[in-house]
Write an enzyme that holds these catalytic residues in place. Structure first.
Site, PDB file in Angstrom:
ATOM      1  N   CYS A 145      11.555  41.756  21.039  1.00  0.00           N
ATOM      2  CA  CYS A 145      11.383  42.522  21.840  1.00  0.00           C
ATOM      3  C   CYS A 145      13.108  42.824  22.679  1.00  0.00           C
ATOM      4  CB  CYS A 145      10.350  42.026  22.851  1.00  0.00           C
ATOM      5  SG  CYS A 145      11.307  40.555  23.601  1.00  0.00           S
ATOM      6  N   ASP A 147       1.266  10.581   3.613  1.00  0.00           N
ATOM      7  CA  ASP A 147       2.080  10.980   4.820  1.00  0.00           C
ATOM      8  C   ASP A 147       0.973  12.358   5.144  1.00  0.00           C
ATOM      9  OD1 ASP A 147       3.631  12.264   6.220  1.00  0.00           O
ATOM     10  OD2 ASP A 147       4.645  13.673   4.425  1.00  0.00           O
ATOM     11  N   CYS A 163      16.551  38.587  22.127  1.00  0.00           N
ATOM     12  CA  CYS A 163      15.296  38.452  21.151  1.00  0.00           C
ATOM     13  C   CYS A 163      15.546  39.651  20.088  1.00  0.00           C
ATOM     14  CB  CYS A 163      14.278  38.962  21.818  1.00  0.00           C
ATOM     15  SG  CYS A 163      11.697  38.041  21.224  1.00  0.00           S
ATOM     16  N   CYS A 210      13.106  33.021  24.276  1.00  0.00           N
ATOM     17  CA  CYS A 210      12.922  34.703  24.462  1.00  0.00           C
ATOM     18  C   CYS A 210      12.218  34.782  25.653  1.00  0.00           C
ATOM     19  CB  CYS A 210      12.241  35.196  23.939  1.00  0.00           C
ATOM     20  SG  CYS A 210      11.395  36.655  24.197  1.00  0.00           S
ATOM     21  N   GLU A 264       0.600  -1.025  -0.066  1.00  0.00           N
ATOM     22  CA  GLU A 264       0.215  -0.266   0.063  1.00  0.00           C
ATOM     23  C   GLU A 264       0.754   0.707   0.159  1.00  0.00           C
ATOM     24  OE1 GLU A 264      -2.410  -0.614   3.412  1.00  0.00           O
ATOM     25  OE2 GLU A 264      -2.744  -2.147   2.814  1.00  0.00           O
ATOM     26  N   TYR A 270      -7.617   1.519   5.769  1.00  0.00           N
ATOM     27  CA  TYR A 270      -6.879   0.724   5.858  1.00  0.00           C
ATOM     28  C   TYR A 270      -6.692  -0.371   6.707  1.00  0.00           C
ATOM     29  CZ  TYR A 270      -3.804   3.402   8.435  1.00  0.00           C
ATOM     30  OH  TYR A 270      -2.785   3.972   9.182  1.00  0.00           O
ATOM     31  N   LYS A 310       2.098   5.014   1.233  1.00  0.00           N
ATOM     32  CA  LYS A 310       2.255   4.706   2.806  1.00  0.00           C
ATOM     33  C   LYS A 310       1.814   6.379   2.656  1.00  0.00           C
ATOM     34  CE  LYS A 310       4.644   5.225   7.181  1.00  0.00           C
ATOM     35  NZ  LYS A 310       4.998   6.563   7.315  1.00  0.00           N
ATOM     36  N   CYS A 349       6.594  39.751  24.942  1.00  0.00           N
ATOM     37  CA  CYS A 349       6.596  39.854  23.641  1.00  0.00           C
ATOM     38  C   CYS A 349       6.072  39.179  22.721  1.00  0.00           C
ATOM     39  CB  CYS A 349       8.166  38.256  23.503  1.00  0.00           C
ATOM     40  SG  CYS A 349       8.721  38.703  21.860  1.00  0.00           S
ATOM     41  N   LYS A 402      10.904   2.903   2.328  1.00  0.00           N
ATOM     42  CA  LYS A 402      10.294   4.032   2.462  1.00  0.00           C
ATOM     43  C   LYS A 402      10.793   5.085   1.063  1.00  0.00           C
ATOM     44  CE  LYS A 402       9.710   6.966   6.288  1.00  0.00           C
ATOM     45  NZ  LYS A 402       9.687   7.271   6.835  1.00  0.00           N
TER      46      LYS A 402
END
Ligand code: IVH
Length: 670
Positions: A412, A123, A409, A427, A119, A228, A121, A432, A315
């Protein structure tokens, strides 16, 4: 209209007929991809049904096609245990590894001929849906495999799911919910217009849609599904192939490309074919799932703690390209995480123009020695935003420059916190702007200050209109300012103000949790509240005292100290105090001595005297715990009007059930 009102009996008949017709055409359109009537004609059928149901509202049933999209946002998701764990799959990346998979099988069941189902796969996100008495009853996300979130109303909006099936056993089907590329792009375009953060890939977008609190939003995203697996109470399918056929017979959508094979060589061709053709599909696939077909053999093979031994995911390779880094910038995410991002010379990668790539964190840049001006190999695995795999150092000219990670940061200018041994700098200023949104949502969330109605959309509006620039601003909101917001009538404005007012009474553990101090979850917040009994004391506590508290180690302790050392956070505290929030435990009673200590309650159905949230608060205030699903550890199930499947489960497990009145007596409010 001049039409005569039909009699109830006529209406009943007509409604039944219309529903059948609509269901038939929904299947033709969404499952079989073979529409038989125009959209216009279809809409007319739905319109007639709606009209009739409007005249006879008591004839509306939950499985009516008009009920796919609920009208009301829901207040949250409850977590539900899967009857059988939803396992994940072992991966392999080469044909040799696939052969090893087969060898392992032969070792366990020697001499047997093995047939396979291959089958694609998908995602997307694993989902489990239960049908009882032929009706779509409950949908739960995969979650961690053992427990997931109940997302019934959102999944019900997926048109390719039949609302009724012709099999009255209890049936569980499992499959993958996904967002087709076209819908993904549309979703992101709309988000861009509204200035909302974009989804990195269709899977994240699908996850966001499934977990949207407003089913109408979820419906607008056009999710789809391929099933499935099927489990039928008291009956077992003989093979995976039969399962797929049975799913199809019952009207479920299965992926049309699945095939049954007798050898690995055939599977290799299937894999090669789809590795080439994957771009032609309207959804993301990241490999081929190879499953032993026979269920008897599957059972003989069993599983490890994580994976079934009878299935593996073979894969596809990630898609790669080379390009140059033009600049490195730092973004502040919603949790305050500072993420370095490479700005790339735009390059095409499997049909998408790539111009940015995440560099994850400072250590990653150092480890891979990534410099501005470098030529790099990038890779996309599902995400629209790819990652840098490696630097092509041989192409360096000497003009490349090293990147210096900021210590403040970039949004800010507050100082940045990076705990010992951690990769990510954050941060820590909750005001912020990049963080404020997330902080507000967390502050208002159900398990924190529980300010009902203060969700995503409203927080955005409040921030966009400058009404809220920090958490305490919530307590300065006025009717006038709120009423001027779009879609905020005076009634909802007043409700919100009431909710905010009520939140001032929340107990100390909730307030500590609501501050969103890193590593301080609900349990730690409770422990801190029990120890210090006062937020101001907590805020000046030295590390040595903090680590005395149960559950608090140096990492948590340091984070607490850091949080309260920030001038912004000190100001936050004094403003909350001024607003009238309770910063200390008055009648602090030890949990163990409270009347409901150690007892776990589950609520189902609508209560008449109080809301479920109020009931939950009463229980918690008396030392009890509220859980969202029934298990053997449940003490009582409190049953309101039109209870759900939790009642059935309670009966099955023999858990005592009580009604609202008895509950009131139990908690001394009868
Ligand atoms: S079978 C025990 N079949 O991949 C069997 N899963 O990495 C496990 N997935 O959790 C599932 N397409 O969400 C199976 N054709 C397919 C699939 C598939 C996608 C997902 C599923 C699973 C994850 C495992």
């Amino acid at each position: 209209m001049g039409l005569k009102q039909p009699s109830r009996k006529q209406a009943e008949q007509k409604i039944r007929k219309l529903r059948e017709e609509i269901k038939h055409h929904e299947k033709k359109y969404y499952v079989d991809n073979d529409p038989q009537i125009s959209d216009y004609e279809f809409d007319l059928l739905v319109k007639s049904l709606k009209e009739l149901e409007g005249q006879f509202p008591d004839l509306i049933t939950p499985d009516s096609p008009t009920q796919r999209v609920g009208e009301q946002p829901i207040s949250g998701f409850s977590s539900v245990e899967h009857s059988l764990p939803m396992l994940s799959l072992d991966n392999c990346y080469s044909y040799e590894e696939l052969e090893e998979f087969e060898e392992r099988i032969h070792k366990i069941i020697p001499g047997e001929k093995i047939e396979y189902v291959a089958e694609l796969k998908i995602d997307g996100l694993g989902i489990s849906v239960i049908y009882r008495d032929g009706r779509f009853t409950q949908a739960v996300t995969r979650g961690d495999g053992y427990r997931g979130d109940e997302v019934t109303l959102n999944v019900k909006t997926i048109r390719s799911f039949p609302l009724t099936i012709k099999d009255h056993h209890e049936i569980e089907v499992r499959g993958e919910v996904y967002l087709p590329f076209a819908s993904f792009e549309m979703t992101n375009q709309e988000r861009e217009k509204k200035g909302e953060p974009l989804f990195a890939n269709p899977r994240n977008a699908a996850a966001g849609s499934l977990r949207h609190l407003d089913p109408r939003e979820a419906a607008s995203r056009q999710l789809d599904v391929f099933l499935y697996s099927i489990f039928t109470e008291g009956k077992e399918q003989k093979s995976q192939w039969n399962s797929l056929q049975r799913l199809k017979e019952l009207g479920f959508k299965i992926n049309p490309h699945s095939r049954r094979y007798t050898s690995l060589a055939q599977i290799r061709s299937f894999w090669e074919e789809w590795n080439e053709k994957r771009e032609s599909l309207d959804y993301d696939v990241d490999g081929v799932v190879v499953k032993v077909d026979s269920v008897r053999q599957q059972n003989a093979l069993g599983r490890t703690s994580k994976f079934p031994r009878w299935a593996i995911s073979f894969k596809f390779p990630a898609r790669q390209a080379t390009t140059q880094i033009k600049d490195i910038r730092v973004q502040v995410g919603r949790t305050g995480a500072l993420t370095p991002v490479a700005i790339l010379e735009p390059v095409q990668l499997s049909g998408i123009t790539i111009s940015r790539s995440t560099l994850h964190n400072e250590d990653e840049i150092r480890r891979k020695d990534i410099r501005i001006g470098d030529h790099v190999l990038i890779e996309r695995s599902g995400d629209v935003i790819p990652k840098v795999v490696s630097v092509m150092k041989e192409r360096r000219t000497g003009k490349e420059s090293r990147f210096v990670f900021p210590t403040r940061c970039p949004v800010c200018n507050s100082s940045v916190f990076k705990p010992e041994g951690e990769a990510i700098s954050r941060c820590e200023n909750p005001s912020c702007p990049a963080r404020l949104r997330e902080s507000l949502l967390h502050f208002a969330s159900r398990r924190a200050m529980n300010i009902e109605g203060l969700g995503d959309a409203l927080v955005d509006q409040l921030m966009d209109n400058g009404l809220v620039r920090s958490i305490p601003d919530l307590y300065n909101l006025k009717l006038q300012g709120l009423e001027n917001l779009e879609r905020m009538g005076s009634k909802s404005s007043r409700n919100l103000l009431d909710e905010i007012e009520k939140s001032k009474q929340r107990a100390l553990p909730r307030l500590i949790f609501a501050l969103g101090i890193r590593y301080v979850g609900e349990r730690t917040a409770q422990a801190l509240a029990a120890h210090f009994k006062d937020l101001e004391k907590l805020s000046t506590a030295p590390l040595e005292e903090l680590v005395q508290v149960e559950d608090v180690g140096p990492k948590v302790g340091e984070s607490v100290v850091f949080f309260f050392r920030q001038p912004e956070n000190r100001k936050l505290l004094s403003r909350l105090k001024k607003a009238g929030l309770k910063l200390s435990h008055k009648e602090e009673a030890k949990k163990g001595t409270l009347p409901l200590a150690g007892q776990t309650f589950v609520l189902t159905g609508k209560l008449s005297e109080i809301t479920r949230d109020e009931a939950a608060e009463i229980i918690e205030s008396l030392g009890g715990t509220v859980s969202s699903s029934v298990s053997s550890r449940t003490t009582y199930v409190i049953v309101g009007e039109s209870p759900g499947s939790k009642l059935i489960r309670a009966k099955r497990l023999g858990i005592p059930t009580i009604e609202e009145k008895e509950f009131a007596k139990l908690v001394g409010k009868g």
